[in-house]
Every structure is written in structure tokens, then in C-alpha cells.
Write a protein that holds these residues in place. Structure first.
Motif, PDB file in Angstrom:
ATOM      1  N   UNK A 177     -12.132  65.088  15.357  1.00 27.54           N
ATOM      2  CA  UNK A 177     -13.225  64.704  16.255  1.00 27.54           C
ATOM      3  C   UNK A 177     -13.692  63.272  16.034  1.00 27.54           C
ATOM      4  N   UNK A 178     -13.531  62.757  14.804  1.00 29.71           N
ATOM      5  CA  UNK A 178     -14.077  61.437  14.470  1.00 29.71           C
ATOM      6  C   UNK A 178     -13.007  60.379  14.228  1.00 29.71           C
ATOM      7  N   UNK A 179     -11.810  60.806  13.862  1.00 26.46           N
ATOM      8  CA  UNK A 179     -10.762  59.852  13.492  1.00 26.46           C
ATOM      9  C   UNK A 179     -10.938  59.257  12.114  1.00 26.46           C
ATOM     10  N   UNK A 180     -11.913  59.738  11.355  1.00 29.95           N
ATOM     11  CA  UNK A 180     -12.211  59.188  10.036  1.00 29.95           C
ATOM     12  C   UNK A 180     -11.291  59.824   8.990  1.00 29.95           C
ATOM     13  N   UNK A 230       3.864  71.469  13.590  1.00 22.55           N
ATOM     14  CA  UNK A 230       3.549  70.176  14.181  1.00 22.55           C
ATOM     15  C   UNK A 230       2.522  70.373  15.291  1.00 22.55           C
ATOM     16  N   UNK A 231       1.378  69.726  15.134  1.00 18.25           N
ATOM     17  CA  UNK A 231       0.324  69.754  16.145  1.00 18.25           C
ATOM     18  C   UNK A 231       0.261  68.359  16.759  1.00 18.25           C
ATOM     19  N   UNK A 232       0.811  68.235  17.952  1.00 17.30           N
ATOM     20  CA  UNK A 232       0.851  66.945  18.632  1.00 17.30           C
ATOM     21  C   UNK A 232       0.034  67.025  19.910  1.00 17.30           C
ATOM     22  N   UNK A 233      -0.724  65.966  20.184  1.00 17.04           N
ATOM     23  CA  UNK A 233      -1.579  65.926  21.372  1.00 17.04           C
ATOM     24  C   UNK A 233      -1.913  64.474  21.678  1.00 17.04           C
ATOM     25  N   UNK A 234      -2.675  64.275  22.746  1.00 13.95           N
ATOM     26  CA  UNK A 234      -3.163  62.941  23.079  1.00 13.95           C
ATOM     27  C   UNK A 234      -4.585  62.784  22.562  1.00 13.95           C
ATOM     28  N   UNK A 235      -5.061  61.546  22.516  1.00 12.59           N
ATOM     29  CA  UNK A 235      -6.433  61.300  22.066  1.00 12.59           C
ATOM     30  C   UNK A 235      -7.438  61.944  23.014  1.00 12.59           C
ATOM     31  N   UNK A 236      -7.094  62.043  24.291  1.00 11.19           N
ATOM     32  CA  UNK A 236      -7.971  62.700  25.255  1.00 11.19           C
ATOM     33  C   UNK A 236      -8.079  64.184  24.949  1.00 11.19           C
ATOM     34  N   UNK A 237      -6.964  64.812  24.644  1.00  8.05           N
ATOM     35  CA  UNK A 237      -6.982  66.229  24.293  1.00  8.05           C
ATOM     36  C   UNK A 237      -7.788  66.476  23.015  1.00  8.05           C
ATOM     37  N   UNK A 238      -7.784  65.491  22.110  1.00  7.59           N
ATOM     38  CA  UNK A 238      -8.502  65.637  20.838  1.00  7.59           C
ATOM     39  C   UNK A 238     -10.007  65.668  21.030  1.00  7.59           C
ATOM     40  N   UNK A 239     -10.488  65.280  22.198  1.00  3.63           N
ATOM     41  CA  UNK A 239     -11.924  65.303  22.465  1.00  3.63           C
ATOM     42  C   UNK A 239     -12.446  66.725  22.660  1.00  3.63           C
ATOM     43  N   UNK A 240     -11.556  67.659  22.918  1.00  2.00           N
ATOM     44  CA  UNK A 240     -11.951  69.055  23.126  1.00  2.00           C
ATOM     45  C   UNK A 240     -11.797  69.830  21.824  1.00  2.00           C
ATOM     46  N   UNK A 241     -12.870  70.433  21.305  1.00  2.00           N
ATOM     47  CA  UNK A 241     -12.750  71.223  20.078  1.00  2.00           C
ATOM     48  C   UNK A 241     -11.685  72.301  20.224  1.00  2.00           C
ATOM     49  N   UNK A 242     -10.967  72.557  19.138  1.00  2.00           N
ATOM     50  CA  UNK A 242      -9.844  73.488  19.199  1.00  2.00           C
ATOM     51  C   UNK A 242     -10.267  74.915  18.898  1.00  2.00           C
ATOM     52  N   UNK A 243      -9.517  75.839  19.415  1.00  6.49           N
ATOM     53  CA  UNK A 243      -9.756  77.260  19.218  1.00  6.49           C
ATOM     54  C   UNK A 243      -9.575  77.650  17.755  1.00  6.49           C
TER      55      UNK A 243
END
Length: 767
Positions: free
Chosen positions: A608-611, A722-735
Motif C-alpha cells: 500500500x505504501x511502497x516503503x 509469483x504475485x505480479x500486478x500493476x501499480x494501479x492494481x496495488x491500490x486495491x487492498x487484497x483479499x
């Protein structure tokens, strides 16, 4: 003439040396000025552990008992930086010195007992609380029961005394802490201070003490080489230490290294977040080793759990390692079932269902709360009973675990396509438990530490034992579509954050074998809750609180790879133990993981933060877990490959012989913890559009364009998630069951594979 010039040169050299020492001391004092602090090097003489004398070294030199001491101080600071590097080199230039320690003392005037003092994994808020007992898990006195006004109560731990008539002294060894550090926040000065030092010099572990004067107006933080304590701290008690000061001869030298931080701080959270930011700045980045792929660890852990299926007079279930009695939550029951459900194995799935029925039939009380355990022959196990109160009590924490994990099981059944196997009574029991928490909150405004399952009464109040309750309620609110569950989750999380984290800088009372001591389990458990609320509500306030909580969590984990003696089990294995998680201020040892959770909420916070520091923390924890796992050529428990033991002991709390050794036993929760991490953490996380990649598994990986390269240098075949996604998809909290969809890439031992990724993160092909 030459003699006169030589003499003049010598005098000038001494003068310049003294001036240099004065200037460097002045530089440290200037740095500490806003904290009302000052620095002085000292020489302490001992007889055994009795302090005979303590002498300051002024202007860099000291003559003591015909011995000549020199102290060279070196500092480094860039402009108005908040950090100063300090090196203090002590040398005995002439003579001998028996039973002597060198000391760097940092004194602070205008001290106040309201200052928050933290030493990672052992001191929180100075441990300035009521204490009871003189040993492990002391009995609660009668006045702690059914008393909403009971004060927070610790075991007999090191503390800055809350009693003004008593000596106020914390005297520790660097082996007692997760990071060799002392931190404080002054609400009056609006300043924070962090002192980082090293574990050892050539004299062994250093000593770290904090002592307040009689009227508490001055405090002194002292670091000594070697450690010379009067008493060593144990599991809720103290015993004479075996410390001994060093014998020095001409030319002997010892250097103490520090990083000091002085910075503006408006609150305890400001200090905590700064600590997490800088905790590795002196020791440097640690070096996690790739030993066993996560898929292999999951295979071993589930194989062990399967062998612990028992059929005893009271029923059928997966038993823990230490007998056939059943325990709910905390370390085993309805937690170790979760990895078994993922196996897509009909026999194990049937067993999970049988255990679900078992806990409802045997352990759920009329109130909806569950009893904490039951013996193999059918006797309910009481928890924290007092003879004056015969009604059987149970841990609130175990019920929190039960609510969260029962709901996660229901979600997983559906995600795996087995929703039709869910019995209505499972959902009814889970919902009834959630409602019990709601009822307690509405009645008492907290969840307490121990409850009575028969009627729902809080038997022992206070502590943060309900840390995971908001998570359970938030997840249950989604599953059952119940808004009241979510409302109480939000209210209770806000309450615990304000009362415990923001105002006291700790969380407490989560373990079943401590008093209301500060502990890592409540700390990580509350982190679970804050991220659950962000997951469900998408409200940024919970993410901001989670950042602070993650910082508090970081204080419980080794930030560096501690040194264990070569002949210990850990030393022989050359294990890098950064990431091992300390238990509590009472139980003074680290463990291979979070008891008991994957810590995937740290990954979610990173996502969520990229930190990176959040990813680094859970990566460190996962790798420390594997370091403790018994494997060929890497023996730890001697109880079979894949087994683990909970004590990673750097301190002498149980005696010097225990340091670095595993006791030749095992704890199944550590294995379950490893299985959780292998399931709920991705082996490799990739953002295709930003080219971000992070590796949690025991493999190497790189990303170039849309090609992901994975290399497995271990001796075990791997199936890397392997969990691959886009930065846009990363904005949505995961199940909570997102891991079931991560693609598994097979990489044979010693081999390398290349994967092509589509732009949306899906895997295109494998070579």
C-alpha cells in the motif's frame, strides 16, 4: 637545544590532545544541548560486581592507582543533521588495572518521569508499572479479578521504579534486547533521543543501564565494556549475575561506537517511527541466507501436522507437539488447520471439518465465547483461575484468534470451491462469537484479558489482550454483512490505539504465560487489526496508524545478526538471526516468528505504501524462522526435519549455558508460523509497470522489461509463488485468500527459469 625543542613538542602535543578531547566532548554536549544532556567517559573499578569507584576522564586523560588512562573521542556530524557518530576509544597507556570497565555516560538534566523510555524488546514506557510475583507467570491477586479499575500489572521485570521511595535503575546486557539501543521521548522538551550502539567489544557483550537520581530530576544512560551487572534479569525474577570486569594491561584498548539521534518529536509515535527508520543505521543491512524454499517448508510443516491427528476419548483433532490435550488459538487449535485446508486433500479437508465440529460441541459457552482448551479425557482447561471465583475463565486472546481464523476458514472453503461443505452451524457459531465481542464492548468499553464463556463476564480487565478482536470483527462484518461488527471493530481499534500505542507506547497481555507485560504478540496482533480495518474500509486513518504500529512491531525483532558463541547450536550453524521476534518483557528470548501469524499485514502495508522497510521486516522474520528449522546439516531441535523450537536465546536470563542453544525440544506453533508465511506471503512480488520487485522466498530474482528470472541456489526444488500486478492494481487492498490465485513457478534445485509477464501482471510463459 634539541632537548628543549623536543620537550616543547611533547608539551604542545599533550596540550593539543587535551584541547582536541575538550573540543570533541564539547561537540557531543552541543549536540545534546536541546535535550539538556551532556557526555562524559568514565572508568569503573569493581570488586566482583560491587562498584568500588567511578572516575570521570577529564580532558582525555586520567591517572588512577598508578595507571594512566587515555580516552580519545571522535565525532562526525554533517551540518544541522539530527544524527552524530561518536567513537570513544579507551586505552590503558601505562600500568595494570584489575576488574575495571570503561563507560560512556550520557546524562540528562530536567528529566521527568513522564518521559517515555524504550529499550527494544525489554523496556516500554520505562516498565513503570505495578509488578507482582517473583518468577514465571505469577498468580494474580484477588483484587485483580472483576475489577475494571485494576492498574496495568507486569511481572517482576526491570523497570524505572514508579515508587519514589525506591532506587530507580535498569541494568541490562546488550543480549537482553532486540537492538542495542536506548530511546526516550520528552513531552516537555518535545524532543526524541535514540542511542544506538554495538552488541560487543572484544570484552564481550556490553552493558546498558538507565538510572534516575533520587528525586528523578536527572537520568543517566550508560554503556559499559564489559557488562558488569549486580543482578541478571530472568523470567519474572532476578538472580546474581556472573559478570566480571576486565583485567587490563599496558596498551589494551577498547572502542565504543555510537549513533546518536536528537530530533523534534510531538508524540510517542514520532519516536517509534524514527526508531524503525534508523534501527539498522549502525549495524548496517543484515544478510539473510537462502536455505529452504517456502514451498519445501510448507510441505514439511503440513506433513508434521498431519501426523499429529489424534483420536482420543474427548474427540478428534490436530494436537500440538506436547501432548494430546487440545488448545484453541494462540499456538495451535483452528490455526494449524488453515494450511491443511489448502492442500486440496480430501482426507485433510475432512479432518478440518471434524475439528470445526469439535470446538463448537466441546468448547463454545452459552455467551458465544469459547473455553481455551480441553484435555484428551474431556476436562475443560481453566485459565487464570482464583479460588475465590469458581467460574472457569478463558483467554480473550484465544477467542480473538478463534474469531479471525474461523472466519478465514469459511472464506477459504468458498475460495477453494468447497463452499457446499460449510455447515450452517459453523457460520452460526462464528457469528455468535462475533456477537459476544460486540456485547462485551457495549457493556464494558473494552474486551479485558480473561472472560467467562458461560456468561460473557470480564474476569480480568485491562491489557491489550483484545488486540486481534477488531480484525476478527472487521473480517466477520464482510462475511456476514453485519454493520454492527464493523462499527465495534472501528471503535475498539481506535480505543486501543489511543490508550496503549499513542499514550503508552506499548501493547500488553497477549501471551497465556505472562501477566499484563508488554509483549510482541499483542503488538503484531494489533497490527493485524489496523490493516484489516484498512482492508475493509479503505480509510487512510487506519493505514497511518498501521505505520506507527509497524514501527512498534520493529522494536521486537532483531534488527541485526547477533553474535552467538561458536560452540552454541546457533553459532555452529552460523545462523543469521535478524528478524527473530522477542516474546515479552517477562519471557526474555526471541522466537522464530510471530506467535502465531504470517505477518502478511506487513506485506500489505508495503504494497500500500511502497516503503521497503515493511517488506524488509517480514522478510527478515521469515528467514529467521527457517534458520531455526531442523534440516540435514543444519540441526536445531533434533526432533525431525522441519521441526522448530521457540527459543532463540541471546540473553543469560536462563543462565549462560542456554545462550545460543535450542534445548533439544520443539514447539509446533513455530512450524505453523512457517507454514503461514509460506502460504500468505508471495515468494516474489512484482509490479510490471514500475519494474518494482521484492523477493521473500529463498531464491534470487531479477526483472528486465517483462522478463522475470528466478534462480534457485538451494538444494531443494522450489515452487515459487509469483504475485505480479500493476501499480494501479496495488491500490486495491487484497483479499485474505488472495494467495490461492498466485501462480506457482517450479524451479529445480540449482536451476534457473525465465518467465514472461503480461502487462497486467499475469504470467505468459515459462522457459
Amino acid at each position: 637545544m634539541k632537548i628543549k625543542i623536543g620537550l616543547l613538542s611533547l608539551v604542545l602535543s599533550i596540550f593539543v590532545g587535551q584541547l582536541s578531547a575538550q573540543n570533541q566532548t564539547g561537540a557531543v554536549n552541543d549536540f545534546l544541548k536541546e535535550l539538556k544532556g551532556s557526555f562524559k567517559p568514565m572508568i569503573n573499578e569493581y570488586s566482583g560486581t560491587d562498584l568500588k569507584s567511578s572516575q570521570s576522564i577529564n580532558n582525555g586523560t586520567l591517572k588512577l592507582n598508578a595507571a594512566d588512562w587515555n580516552c580519545k573521542l571522535t565525532t562526525k556530524k554533517n551540518g544541522k543533521s539530527e544524527v552524530m557518530d561518536v567513537k570513544v576509544a579507551f586505552q590503558l597507556q601505562n600500568g595494570i588495572a584489575k576488574e575495571t570497565a570503561v563507560v560512556a555516560a550520557f546524562d540528562f538534566s530536567q528529566w521527568d518521569t513522564k518521559n517515555y523510555v524504550m529499550i527494544p524488546a525489554i523496556i516500554y514506557n520505562g516498565n513503570r508499572y505495578q509488578t507482582i510475583g517473583n518468577g514465571y507467570m505469577p498468580n494474580y491477586p484477588k483484587d485483580m479479578y472483576y475489577n475494571p479499575n485494576v492498574s496495568l500489572t507486569f511481572s517482576n521485570d526491570p523497570q524505572l521504579s514508579p515508587d519514589p521511595s525506591k532506587t530507580s535503575l535498569i541494568d541490562l546486557q546488550t543480549g537482553n534486547m532486540a537492538t542495542p539501543a536506548v530511546c526516550f521521548y520528552s513531552p516537555i522538551l518535545k524532543k526524541g533521543f535514540i542511542l544506538l550502539t554495538e552488541q560487543q567489544t572484544q570484552l564481550g557483550n556490553s552493558g546498558i543501564s538507565v538510572r534516575e537520581n533520587a528525586d528523578r530530576s536527572v537520568a543517566s544512560i550508560q554503556v559499559s565494556a564489559p557488562s558488569v551487572r549486580k543482578l541478571r534479569t530472568g523470567f519474572g525474577d532476578f538472580a546474581p549475575s556472573e559478570d566480571k570486569a576486565a583485567d587490563w594491561k599496558t596498551g589494551d584498548e577498547v572502542t565504543l561506537n555510537f549513533k546518536l539521534y536528537s530530533f523534534p518529536a510531538k508524540s510517542i509515535p514520532d519516536l517509534l517511527t524514527k526508531f524503525m527508520e534508523v534501527r539498522k543505521s549502525l549495524s548496517g543491512e543484515n544478510n539473510p541466507r537462502n536455505l529452504v524454499p517456502m514451498s519445501k517448508q510448507l510441505e514439511l510443516a503440513t506433513g508434521i501436522t498431519s501426523t499429529r491427528w489424534v483420536e482420543v476419548p474427548v474427540g478428534k483433532y490436530y494436537a500440538p507437539e506436547n501432548g494430546n490435550d487440545f488448545q484453541l488459538g494462540w499456538v495451535s487449535g483452528m490455526m494449524n488447520t488453515f494450511p491443511m485446508l489448502t492442500l486440496n486433500n480430501a482426507k485433510e479437508r475432512e479432518r478440518v471439518g471434524i475439528e470445526f465440529d469439535f470446538i463448537i460441541d466441546k468448547l463454545q459457552g452459552k455467551s458465544g465465547y469459547f473455553y481455551g482448551g480441553i484435555t484428551a479425557d474431556g476436562k475443560i482447561r481453566p485459565e487464570r483461575q482464583h479460588e475465590a471465583y469458581p467460574k472457569i475463565q478463558a483467554m480473550v486472546r484465544k477467542n480473538c484468534d478463534a474469531l479471525l481464523w474461523m472466519t478465514k476458514h469459511l472464506m477459504l472453503y468458498k475460495e477453494l470451491g468447497y463452499g457446499k461443505e460449510i455447515k450452517p452451524r459453523w457460520e452460526e457459531a462464528t457469528k455468535k462469537l462475533a456477537q459476544a465481542f460486540v456485547n462485551t464492548w457495549k457493556k464494558d468499553g473494552q474486551f479485558g484479558q480473561y472472560i467467562v464463556p458461560e456468561n460473557g463476564e470480564v474476569a480480568v480487565y485491562n491489557s491489550t489482550a483484545g488486540a486481534i478482536a477488531p480484525a476478527g470483527l472487521a473480517v466477520a462484518s464482510v462475511y456476514f454483512g453485519n454493520k454492527e461488527f464493523l462499527a465495534v471493530a472501528k471503535e475498539s481499534a481506535a480505543y486501543y490505539y489511543k490508550r496503549d500505542v499513542e499514550n503508552q507506547g506499548l501493547t500488553t497481555g497477549h501471551c497465556g504465560d505472562i501477566s499484563q507485560d508488554a509483549d510482541s504478540e499483542s503488538c503484531f496482533g494489533f497490527m493485524e487489526s489496523l490493516m484489516a480495518l484498512y482492508n475493509v474500509t479503505k480509510e487512510i486513518q487506519w493505514l497511518e496508524k498501521a505505520k506507527v504500529q509497524a514501527a512498534l512491531c520493529s522494536t521486537w525483532a532483531f534488527s541485526y545478526d547477533p553474535i552467538f558463541h561458536d560452540e552454541s547450536q546457533i553459532g555452529k550453524n552460523k545462523s543469521n538471526m535478524a528478524g527473530a521476534v522477542w516474546a515479552s518483557t517477562q519471557n526474555k528470548h526471541a522466537a522464530p516468528g510471530i506467535c502465531t501469524a504470517s505477518g502478511d499485514y506487513l506485506f500489505k502495508l508495503y504494497r500500500a505504501t511502497g516503503d521497503l522497510k515493511y517488506a524488509d521486516l517480514i522478510r527478515d522474520i521469515q528467514h529467521a524462522n527457517v534458520e531455526a528449522m531442523d534440516m540435514p546439516g543444519h540441526r536445531t531441535t533434533n526432533h525431525g526435519f522441519g521441526t522448530e523450537m521457540e527459543r532463540i536465546q541471546l540473553s543469560d536470563a536462563e543462565g549462560k549455558s542456554t545462550i545460543g542453544n535450542y534445548y533439544n525440544t520443539r514447539n509446533s506453533w513455530c512450524e505453523t508460523n512457517g507454514a503461514f508465511m509460506a502460504l500468505e506471503l508471495p515468494g516474489i512480488y512484482v509490479q510490471t509497470d514500475t519494474q518494482k520487485i521484492y523477493v521473500f522466498d529463498h531464491v534470487e530474482a531479477s526483472l528486465k522489461g517483462n522478463v522475470l528470472t528466478i534462480k534457485n541456489n538451494t538444494v531443494h526444488d522450489a515452487k515459487v509463488a509469483v504475485f505480479a500486478e500493476t501499480s494501479k492494481q496495488a491500490e486495491t487492498p487484497m483479499s485474505y485468500v488472495a494467495f490461492t490465485k498466485w501462480k506457482k513457478v517450479e524451479v529445480k534445485a540449482g536451476k534457473e527459469v525465465l518467465i514472461t509477464l503480461n502487462n497486467n501482471g499475469t504470467l505468459k510463459n515459462v522457459k
